[in-house]
Write an enzyme that holds these catalytic residues in place. Sequence first.
Site, mmCIF file in Angstrom:
data_model
loop_
_atom_site.group_PDB
_atom_site.id
_atom_site.type_symbol
_atom_site.label_atom_id
_atom_site.label_comp_id
_atom_site.label_asym_id
_atom_site.label_seq_id
_atom_site.Cartn_x
_atom_site.Cartn_y
_atom_site.Cartn_z
ATOM 1 N N ASP A 72 -5.186 1.945 -15.866
ATOM 2 C CA ASP A 72 -5.898 1.228 -14.814
ATOM 3 C C ASP A 72 -6.359 -0.127 -15.340
ATOM 4 O O ASP A 72 -6.549 -0.300 -16.554
ATOM 5 C CB ASP A 72 -7.103 2.034 -14.319
ATOM 6 C CG ASP A 72 -7.544 1.621 -12.920
ATOM 7 O OD1 ASP A 72 -7.109 2.272 -11.945
ATOM 8 O OD2 ASP A 72 -8.309 0.651 -12.800
ATOM 9 N N TYR A 83 2.564 -8.190 1.047
ATOM 10 C CA TYR A 83 2.472 -6.751 0.821
ATOM 11 C C TYR A 83 3.693 -6.045 1.396
ATOM 12 O O TYR A 83 4.287 -5.163 0.751
ATOM 13 C CB TYR A 83 1.192 -6.207 1.454
ATOM 14 C CG TYR A 83 0.920 -4.751 1.158
ATOM 15 C CD1 TYR A 83 0.245 -4.371 -0.002
ATOM 16 C CD2 TYR A 83 1.304 -3.754 2.042
ATOM 17 C CE1 TYR A 83 -0.020 -3.038 -0.273
ATOM 18 C CE2 TYR A 83 1.047 -2.415 1.783
ATOM 19 C CZ TYR A 83 0.386 -2.065 0.631
ATOM 20 O OH TYR A 83 0.128 -0.738 0.361
ATOM 21 N N LYS A 121 6.397 -3.886 -0.851
ATOM 22 C CA LYS A 121 6.603 -2.455 -0.674
ATOM 23 C C LYS A 121 8.018 -2.130 -0.202
ATOM 24 O O LYS A 121 8.565 -1.072 -0.537
ATOM 25 C CB LYS A 121 5.559 -1.886 0.289
ATOM 26 C CG LYS A 121 4.145 -1.890 -0.286
ATOM 27 C CD LYS A 121 4.033 -1.045 -1.553
ATOM 28 C CE LYS A 121 2.590 -0.937 -2.040
ATOM 29 N NZ LYS A 121 2.448 -0.050 -3.218
ATOM 30 N N ASN A 148 1.734 3.991 -9.203
ATOM 31 C CA ASN A 148 0.841 4.035 -8.045
ATOM 32 C C ASN A 148 0.009 2.773 -7.860
ATOM 33 O O ASN A 148 -0.359 2.438 -6.736
ATOM 34 C CB ASN A 148 -0.093 5.246 -8.183
ATOM 35 C CG ASN A 148 -1.242 5.190 -7.208
ATOM 36 O OD1 ASN A 148 -1.085 5.446 -6.014
ATOM 37 N ND2 ASN A 148 -2.431 4.846 -7.707
ATOM 38 N N ASP A 181 -3.606 -5.024 -17.531
ATOM 39 C CA ASP A 181 -2.761 -5.502 -16.444
ATOM 40 C C ASP A 181 -1.325 -5.047 -16.697
ATOM 41 O O ASP A 181 -0.691 -5.458 -17.664
ATOM 42 C CB ASP A 181 -2.841 -7.033 -16.387
ATOM 43 C CG ASP A 181 -2.056 -7.642 -15.244
ATOM 44 O OD1 ASP A 181 -1.175 -6.957 -14.682
ATOM 45 O OD2 ASP A 181 -2.318 -8.816 -14.912
#
Length: 254
Positions: A39, A158, A162, A92, A65
């Site tokens: 994370d 976005y 995706k 994720n 990162d």
Amino acid sequence: MSSTGLEGRSVVVTGAGSGIGRAAALGFAREGAKVVVADLRRDGAEETVEAIEADGGAARAVVGDLSDQGVVDEVVGTALETFGGLDVLVNNAGIMDRLSAVGDTDDAEWERVVRVNLTAPFLLTRAALPHMLEAGGGAIVFTASEASLRGSAAGAAYTASKHGVVGLVKSLAVMYRDKGIRANAIAPGGTATAIQVEAEPGAHGPGVVGAYAGNIGRISTAEEQAAGILFLASDAASNINGVVLPVDNGWAAV
């Protein structure tokens, strides 16, 4: 023994400091897997590790990162050195855009969203593949989005990122299916997480996207999304490859 076949496996989950990633990391640990919690936020990653260890599981945190090759190498190295391999990779981690239309998307918004949502998963997958291939196989699960299935669920950056994730999933499935690698994705609909949308008030994109908000349906929990991830990573999905699974209470059917 776990019926999912996940017991004892070494798993990397990105964005595991909160939301869907944390729920997935906890779920893998409950199945007996050993989890690398990756994370950007140290406090979130460490909280997830503490929760896993408090329940008797094994986990390690890597903070940084994931579009930085050095951090990617650290994540993979931690799985190999601490848990003896890398069996499952869950890409994720992601961020939202400002729901900007193409004409209102500046370079900074585009580059940041694509870097986090598409480039980082590519880098991590590329780094993990040699070790999975050497071991004879592995499972890779991506968090795509309802925005990977349509143009009305987010802004240009976005949505493009995706859709790119879906292309990456399908390419992996074709290129490596004879090598024991499975690549799949969930496509979450509306989900209760900490992800933030900083839309520009009065901008064209948010106004258009907002008109379709009524199609979302019931907001899911992070745990419901994580269940899809665990299924795709498990032996129960052993012949499922190149699939994008909507977890959206039927939004994709509208």
